[in-house]
Design a protein around this motif. Structure first.
Motif, mmCIF file in Angstrom:
data_model
loop_
_atom_site.group_PDB
_atom_site.id
_atom_site.type_symbol
_atom_site.label_atom_id
_atom_site.label_comp_id
_atom_site.label_asym_id
_atom_site.label_seq_id
_atom_site.Cartn_x
_atom_site.Cartn_y
_atom_site.Cartn_z
ATOM 1 N N HIS A 11 0.776 -1.177 0.052
ATOM 2 C CA HIS A 11 -0.030 -0.023 0.185
ATOM 3 C C HIS A 11 0.796 1.218 0.284
ATOM 4 C CE1 HIS A 11 -3.411 2.601 0.728
ATOM 5 N NE2 HIS A 11 -2.795 2.925 1.730
ATOM 6 N N MET A 12 2.057 1.248 0.656
ATOM 7 C CA MET A 12 2.721 2.391 0.952
ATOM 8 C C MET A 12 3.458 2.692 -0.235
ATOM 9 S SD MET A 12 2.245 3.764 3.566
ATOM 10 C CE MET A 12 3.607 4.947 3.779
ATOM 11 N N GLU A 13 3.917 1.688 -0.916
ATOM 12 C CA GLU A 13 4.525 1.807 -2.425
ATOM 13 C C GLU A 13 3.530 2.346 -3.433
ATOM 14 O OE1 GLU A 13 6.245 -1.965 -3.767
ATOM 15 O OE2 GLU A 13 7.329 -2.131 -1.912
ATOM 16 N N GLN A 14 2.238 1.820 -3.381
ATOM 17 C CA GLN A 14 1.249 2.447 -4.364
ATOM 18 C C GLN A 14 1.201 3.886 -3.932
ATOM 19 O OE1 GLN A 14 -2.337 -0.097 -3.703
ATOM 20 N NE2 GLN A 14 -1.709 -1.596 -5.425
ATOM 21 N N MET A 15 0.895 4.264 -2.746
ATOM 22 C CA MET A 15 0.754 5.448 -2.573
ATOM 23 C C MET A 15 2.050 6.439 -2.837
ATOM 24 S SD MET A 15 -2.071 5.857 -1.162
ATOM 25 C CE MET A 15 -2.019 7.663 -0.479
ATOM 26 N N ALA A 16 3.318 6.031 -2.780
ATOM 27 C CA ALA A 16 4.437 6.509 -3.095
ATOM 28 C C ALA A 16 4.280 6.806 -4.749
ATOM 29 C CB ALA A 16 5.720 6.127 -2.882
ATOM 30 N N ASP A 17 3.929 5.852 -5.659
ATOM 31 C CA ASP A 17 3.868 5.999 -7.045
ATOM 32 C C ASP A 17 2.757 6.993 -7.409
ATOM 33 O OD1 ASP A 17 5.800 4.181 -7.260
ATOM 34 O OD2 ASP A 17 4.165 2.397 -7.666
ATOM 35 N N LEU A 18 1.843 6.883 -6.575
ATOM 36 C CA LEU A 18 0.768 8.020 -7.055
ATOM 37 C C LEU A 18 1.189 9.263 -6.800
ATOM 38 C CD1 LEU A 18 -2.654 6.221 -5.565
ATOM 39 C CD2 LEU A 18 -2.110 6.887 -7.853
ATOM 40 N N VAL A 19 1.820 9.591 -5.535
ATOM 41 C CA VAL A 19 2.449 10.885 -5.425
ATOM 42 C C VAL A 19 3.316 11.377 -6.320
ATOM 43 C CG1 VAL A 19 3.562 12.310 -3.595
ATOM 44 C CG2 VAL A 19 1.914 10.865 -2.767
ATOM 45 N N GLN A 20 4.239 10.361 -6.572
ATOM 46 C CA GLN A 20 5.301 10.532 -7.752
ATOM 47 C C GLN A 20 4.539 11.143 -8.823
ATOM 48 O OE1 GLN A 20 8.079 7.708 -8.524
ATOM 49 N NE2 GLN A 20 9.554 8.800 -9.573
ATOM 50 N N LYS A 21 3.771 10.327 -9.458
ATOM 51 C CA LYS A 21 2.803 10.618 -10.804
ATOM 52 C C LYS A 21 2.114 12.014 -10.705
ATOM 53 C CE LYS A 21 2.188 5.910 -12.273
ATOM 54 N NZ LYS A 21 1.242 4.769 -12.298
#
Length: 163
Positions: A11-21
């Motif tokens: 979940h944290m990796e998905q959130m980091a990807d979303l924030v980066q995008k």
């Protein structure tokens, strides 16, 4: 417990990807708007007397609003005047668009009213918001003052009742 830990990491990796995008899209998304603003700013001849007068009008109006912030009646007159100015912007744009040769070196008054929105209505709306915020703060101050007077009155009435 391991499943929960791996689910949290995923979940944290998905959130980091979303924030980066989102941040990369935001950076790319603001660049064209910034370039359009700079182009708009440079397309205007800021040395024209009527533009200097317009900017001076907005500065003086802002100073009057700030200086008269304690005078509620004047603030309401200024607030309503600013809103009427915004309301009449379209008509003013049409009139100025037809007569631009008499006071300007180029026609700034397009049918969509972008120039009037940015240099006439925008500052008037900002000034109206400043007046509105000042009025809300004044109302909050009056409510606190009224409530403390009410509490003092109740305390006095309670003391008189005991005597």
């Amino acid at each position: 417990m391991e499943e929960l830990k791996s689910a949290m990491e995923e979940h944290m990796e998905q959130m980091a990807d979303l924030v980066q995008k989102f941040s990369s899209e935001l950076r790319v998304g603001l660049r064209p708007a910034y370039e359009n603003f700079i182009g708009f700013f440079h397309a205007i001849d800021w040395k024209e007397p009527w533009l200097i007068g317009l900017v001076a009008f907005h500065v003086v109006l802002l100073l009057v609003v700030v200086i008269s912030r304690k005078n509620t009646n004047l603030q309401m007159i200024l607030f309503l005047s600013a809103l009427v100015g915004v309301y009449l912007a379209e008509r003013l744009n049409n009139i100025l668009g037809k007569n631009w040769k008499s006071f300007s070196s180029q026609n700034y008054f397009d049918p969509n009213g972008l120039f009037m929105s940015v240099l006439w209505s925008g500052p008037l709306l900002v000034i109206a918001m400043i007046i509105l915020i000042n009025t809300l703060f004044s109302l909050c101050y009056m409510i606190v003052k009224w409530k403390s007077a009410e509490l003092r009155h109740r305390a006095r009435a309670a003391r008189n009742k005991q005597d």
